[in-house]
Design a protein around this motif. Structure first.
Motif, mmCIF file in Angstrom:
data_model
loop_
_atom_site.group_PDB
_atom_site.id
_atom_site.type_symbol
_atom_site.label_atom_id
_atom_site.label_comp_id
_atom_site.label_asym_id
_atom_site.label_seq_id
_atom_site.Cartn_x
_atom_site.Cartn_y
_atom_site.Cartn_z
ATOM 1 N N LEU A 26 6.649 -0.583 -3.832
ATOM 2 C CA LEU A 26 5.258 -0.578 -4.281
ATOM 3 C C LEU A 26 4.639 -1.970 -4.293
ATOM 4 O O LEU A 26 3.420 -2.099 -4.387
ATOM 5 N N ASP A 27 5.462 -3.020 -4.142
ATOM 6 C CA ASP A 27 4.913 -4.377 -4.015
ATOM 7 C C ASP A 27 4.627 -4.734 -2.553
ATOM 8 O O ASP A 27 4.217 -5.842 -2.242
ATOM 9 N N GLY A 28 4.863 -3.777 -1.641
ATOM 10 C CA GLY A 28 4.567 -3.985 -0.224
ATOM 11 C C GLY A 28 5.743 -4.433 0.619
ATOM 12 O O GLY A 28 5.627 -4.538 1.842
ATOM 13 N N THR A 29 6.881 -4.681 0.005
ATOM 14 C CA THR A 29 8.070 -5.117 0.736
ATOM 15 C C THR A 29 8.657 -3.956 1.539
ATOM 16 O O THR A 29 8.884 -2.879 0.993
ATOM 17 N N VAL A 30 8.887 -4.174 2.828
ATOM 18 C CA VAL A 30 9.525 -3.154 3.662
ATOM 19 C C VAL A 30 11.015 -3.181 3.358
ATOM 20 O O VAL A 30 11.679 -4.205 3.525
ATOM 21 N N LEU A 31 11.535 -2.046 2.889
ATOM 22 C CA LEU A 31 12.945 -1.951 2.513
ATOM 23 C C LEU A 31 13.817 -1.432 3.647
ATOM 24 O O LEU A 31 14.996 -1.750 3.718
ATOM 25 N N GLU A 32 13.198 -0.626 4.515
ATOM 26 C CA GLU A 32 13.982 0.008 5.576
ATOM 27 C C GLU A 32 13.026 0.550 6.633
ATOM 28 O O GLU A 32 11.937 0.998 6.317
ATOM 29 N N GLY A 33 13.438 0.506 7.874
ATOM 30 C CA GLY A 33 12.655 1.100 8.958
ATOM 31 C C GLY A 33 11.548 0.197 9.468
ATOM 32 O O GLY A 33 11.450 -0.976 9.103
ATOM 33 N N SER A 34 10.727 0.784 10.337
ATOM 34 C CA SER A 34 9.607 0.026 10.909
ATOM 35 C C SER A 34 8.489 0.979 11.300
ATOM 36 O O SER A 34 8.695 2.185 11.407
ATOM 37 N N PHE A 35 7.322 0.411 11.485
ATOM 38 C CA PHE A 35 6.099 1.139 11.830
ATOM 39 C C PHE A 35 5.339 0.312 12.860
ATOM 40 O O PHE A 35 5.495 -0.920 12.891
ATOM 41 N N PRO A 36 4.482 0.951 13.650
ATOM 42 C CA PRO A 36 3.580 0.158 14.486
ATOM 43 C C PRO A 36 2.744 -0.757 13.575
ATOM 44 O O PRO A 36 2.362 -0.359 12.471
ATOM 45 N N LYS A 37 2.501 -1.968 14.025
ATOM 46 C CA LYS A 37 1.823 -2.975 13.199
ATOM 47 C C LYS A 37 0.497 -2.482 12.621
ATOM 48 O O LYS A 37 0.221 -2.689 11.435
ATOM 49 N N ASN A 38 -0.323 -1.814 13.430
ATOM 50 C CA ASN A 38 -1.627 -1.362 12.929
ATOM 51 C C ASN A 38 -1.480 -0.280 11.854
ATOM 52 O O ASN A 38 -2.239 -0.241 10.892
ATOM 53 N N LYS A 39 -0.491 0.582 11.981
ATOM 54 C CA LYS A 39 -0.261 1.627 10.979
ATOM 55 C C LYS A 39 0.338 1.035 9.705
ATOM 56 O O LYS A 39 0.031 1.482 8.597
ATOM 57 N N LEU A 40 1.167 0.014 9.850
ATOM 58 C CA LEU A 40 1.729 -0.655 8.674
ATOM 59 C C LEU A 40 0.614 -1.313 7.869
ATOM 60 O O LEU A 40 0.605 -1.247 6.641
#
Length: 88
Positions: A40-54
């Motif tokens: 909830l602080d915005g830190t990505v814990l696992e995985g990935s997304f397209p930059k625009n969707k992230l």
């Protein structure tokens, strides 16, 4: 896993994860077969997304931070969650 919101093809879920591997409030999101876990602080814990969707997901997290924290507490206590408005 309860669906909290759907927007721009992104499906956001949260579930009770007592003793889970992340040990912090977080969401799970899916887009076009890609999956990501974000604290909830915005830190990505696992995985990935397209930059625009992230970036869209990060903006939604900031806007709805209080709702996300409330849902985390509800689900952690075994109570019913509530849906959160999509990003518009």
């Amino acid at each position: 896993m309860p669906v909290l919101s759907i927007f721009y093809g992104i499906i956001v879920r949260m579930y009770r994860e007592q003793g889970g591997k992340h040990n912090m409030p977080h969401i799970h999101a899916e887009y076009s077969g890609e999956e990501i876990v974000v604290a909830l602080d915005g830190t990505v814990l696992e995985g990935s997304f397209p930059k625009n969707k992230l970036k869209l997901l990060e903006a939604w997290i900031v806007i709805h931070h209080e709702d996300l924290e409330a849902n985390w507490k509800l689900l952690s206590n075994g109570e019913q969650f509530f849906r959160i408005d999509p990003l518009k």
